[in-house]
Design a protein around this motif. Sequence first.
Motif, PDB file in Angstrom:
ATOM      1  N   SER A 193      -1.540  -4.464  -2.925  1.00  0.00           N
ATOM      2  CA  SER A 193      -1.205  -3.878  -4.228  1.00  0.00           C
ATOM      3  C   SER A 193      -2.359  -3.110  -4.847  1.00  0.00           C
ATOM      4  N   SER A 194      -3.513  -3.071  -4.179  1.00  0.00           N
ATOM      5  CA  SER A 194      -4.598  -2.208  -4.656  1.00  0.00           C
ATOM      6  C   SER A 194      -4.791  -1.004  -3.738  1.00  0.00           C
ATOM      7  N   LEU A 195      -4.062  -0.912  -2.646  1.00  0.00           N
ATOM      8  CA  LEU A 195      -4.417  -0.052  -1.525  1.00  0.00           C
ATOM      9  C   LEU A 195      -3.713   1.302  -1.509  1.00  0.00           C
TER      10      LEU A 195
ATOM     11  N   HIS B 291       0.834  -1.190   0.000  1.00  0.00           N
ATOM     12  CA  HIS B 291       0.000   0.000   0.000  1.00  0.00           C
ATOM     13  C   HIS B 291       0.872   1.245   0.000  1.00  0.00           C
ATOM     14  N   VAL B 292       0.245   2.365  -0.270  1.00  0.00           N
ATOM     15  CA  VAL B 292       0.864   3.680  -0.120  1.00  0.00           C
ATOM     16  C   VAL B 292      -0.007   4.468   0.842  1.00  0.00           C
ATOM     17  N   THR B 293       0.619   5.147   1.814  1.00  0.00           N
ATOM     18  CA  THR B 293      -0.128   5.955   2.778  1.00  0.00           C
ATOM     19  C   THR B 293       0.273   7.411   2.624  1.00  0.00           C
ATOM     20  N   ALA B 294      -0.741   8.286   2.544  1.00  0.00           N
ATOM     21  CA  ALA B 294      -0.512   9.711   2.324  1.00  0.00           C
ATOM     22  C   ALA B 294      -1.246  10.533   3.386  1.00  0.00           C
ATOM     23  N   ILE B 295      -0.989  11.834   3.366  1.00  0.00           N
ATOM     24  CA  ILE B 295      -1.577  12.768   4.323  1.00  0.00           C
ATOM     25  C   ILE B 295      -2.570  13.651   3.587  1.00  0.00           C
ATOM     26  N   ALA B 296      -3.757  13.807   4.155  1.00  0.00           N
ATOM     27  CA  ALA B 296      -4.800  14.637   3.558  1.00  0.00           C
ATOM     28  C   ALA B 296      -5.303  15.647   4.592  1.00  0.00           C
TER      29      ALA B 296
ATOM     30  N   GLY C 108      -9.308   0.686  -1.956  1.00  0.00           N
ATOM     31  CA  GLY C 108      -8.716  -0.365  -2.776  1.00  0.00           C
ATOM     32  C   GLY C 108      -9.745  -1.015  -3.667  1.00  0.00           C
ATOM     33  N   ASP C 109      -9.500  -2.290  -3.986  1.00  0.00           N
ATOM     34  CA  ASP C 109     -10.447  -3.039  -4.803  1.00  0.00           C
ATOM     35  C   ASP C 109     -11.536  -3.623  -3.901  1.00  0.00           C
TER      36      ASP C 109
ATOM     37  N   GLU D 108     -14.948  -1.584 -17.704  1.00  0.00           N
ATOM     38  CA  GLU D 108     -13.821  -1.648 -18.650  1.00  0.00           C
ATOM     39  C   GLU D 108     -12.860  -0.468 -18.496  1.00  0.00           C
ATOM     40  N   HIS D 109     -13.224   0.530 -17.655  1.00  0.00           N
ATOM     41  CA  HIS D 109     -12.321   1.652 -17.400  1.00  0.00           C
ATOM     42  C   HIS D 109     -11.864   1.718 -15.942  1.00  0.00           C
ATOM     43  N   ALA D 110     -12.340   0.844 -15.089  1.00  0.00           N
ATOM     44  CA  ALA D 110     -12.069   0.947 -13.654  1.00  0.00           C
ATOM     45  C   ALA D 110     -10.583   0.858 -13.343  1.00  0.00           C
ATOM     46  N   VAL D 111     -10.166   1.613 -12.314  1.00  0.00           N
ATOM     47  CA  VAL D 111      -8.790   1.543 -11.832  1.00  0.00           C
ATOM     48  C   VAL D 111      -8.511   0.123 -11.358  1.00  0.00           C
ATOM     49  N   ARG D 112      -7.391  -0.446 -11.769  1.00  0.00           N
ATOM     50  CA  ARG D 112      -7.065  -1.837 -11.442  1.00  0.00           C
ATOM     51  C   ARG D 112      -6.334  -1.984 -10.124  1.00  0.00           C
ATOM     52  N   GLY D 113      -5.485  -1.036  -9.776  1.00  0.00           N
ATOM     53  CA  GLY D 113      -4.710  -1.143  -8.542  1.00  0.00           C
ATOM     54  C   GLY D 113      -3.438  -0.332  -8.666  1.00  0.00           C
ATOM     55  N   LEU D 114      -2.593  -0.405  -7.655  1.00  0.00           N
ATOM     56  CA  LEU D 114      -1.314   0.290  -7.710  1.00  0.00           C
ATOM     57  C   LEU D 114      -0.467  -0.237  -8.859  1.00  0.00           C
ATOM     58  N   HIS D 115       0.297   0.651  -9.444  1.00  0.00           N
ATOM     59  CA  HIS D 115       1.205   0.280 -10.523  1.00  0.00           C
ATOM     60  C   HIS D 115       2.660   0.495 -10.110  1.00  0.00           C
ATOM     61  N   ALA D 116       2.978   1.701  -9.616  1.00  0.00           N
ATOM     62  CA  ALA D 116       4.354   2.037  -9.262  1.00  0.00           C
ATOM     63  C   ALA D 116       4.365   3.220  -8.314  1.00  0.00           C
TER      64      ALA D 116
END
Length: 325
Positions: free
Chosen positions: A59-61, A11-16, A52-53, A150-158
């Motif tokens: 890897s989706s988070l 996962h990636v964690t960010a500040i909002a 996520g998913d 068919e356009h939905a975000v699949r998950g983290l890439h990089a």
Amino acid sequence: MNTVTPHGLHHVTAIADDPQANVDFWTRVLGLRLVKQTVNFDAPDTYHLYYGDEAGRPSSLLTFFPWKGVPRGRQGVGMTTATAFSVPEHSLGWWRERLVGHGVDADAPRSRDGEDVLTFRDPDGMVIDLVAAPGDTRSGWDGVASIPSEHAVRGLHAVTLSERLLEPSAQMLTDLLGMELGGEDGDRARFTMAGGPPGALVDLAGGTGMRGLQAGGTVHHVAFRAPDLETMTRWQQELLDAGVGVTDIRDRQYFKSIYFREPGGVLFEIATDEPGFATDEPLLELGRSLRLPPWLEPSRAQIAAALPPLQLDHDEQQAPVEQQA
């Protein structure tokens, strides 16, 4: 040399800043599922929101600590300066039109590292890339009526780490985290885990500007996958043997974690795939109410009273679900 096989990004964690604005953007505009509504276990007066998913698979988070009134941070060296998600190969035009329609300033798609990339910022200024990824067979989350599957975000890439010196960070990625150099392009180098995408790429980018300032709109840490506690414990020992300062094992309820910093200053986490997000609520109910770990349950009334209420729409055809106190 590391003997543990890496499994990709966890996962990636960010500040909002505002938690409601955060929920609205990531669920209604980007179409991720809010899979867990809990608190920062180290500072339980603020939410920890996980997106996520459908099941919140590793890897989706993308997760957030939303601190109301937090100042805006500054991108710079020593930070994770971009988080990329994969979308289907021919979806970037559709996504740019959607983002612009929601008032988001999205760049025109461009080619980078042999990929087509669409870059924009979320309401807090966090840099997000959407990458057209033809080989990503993940289904993502299809619970938002206005986003066709068919356009939905699949998950983290990089993720992209900006570093003043690439070599020390590159050495940690390869020698201690078991990644492989996948290619170089000017001042950028790509490292792969588990054979590469989806959700298994780290890009190092050279930077000469100011050091970044971690606050609103910036990434707090990047987590990598360990399949189980035994593997993570081995990883912890190998890092300690290499002289890296590593925390003890932390119980995050839905996974267990260790934390350490890479040479450029970015905070890394290794998190277990197990046990996942359905341990304390059914799959169909994920994210609908405030969940607390057992050690915080005695303080539920005080914690809930200090948190702003959230209006939650898990899909656009549903009435808002009120937070349970």
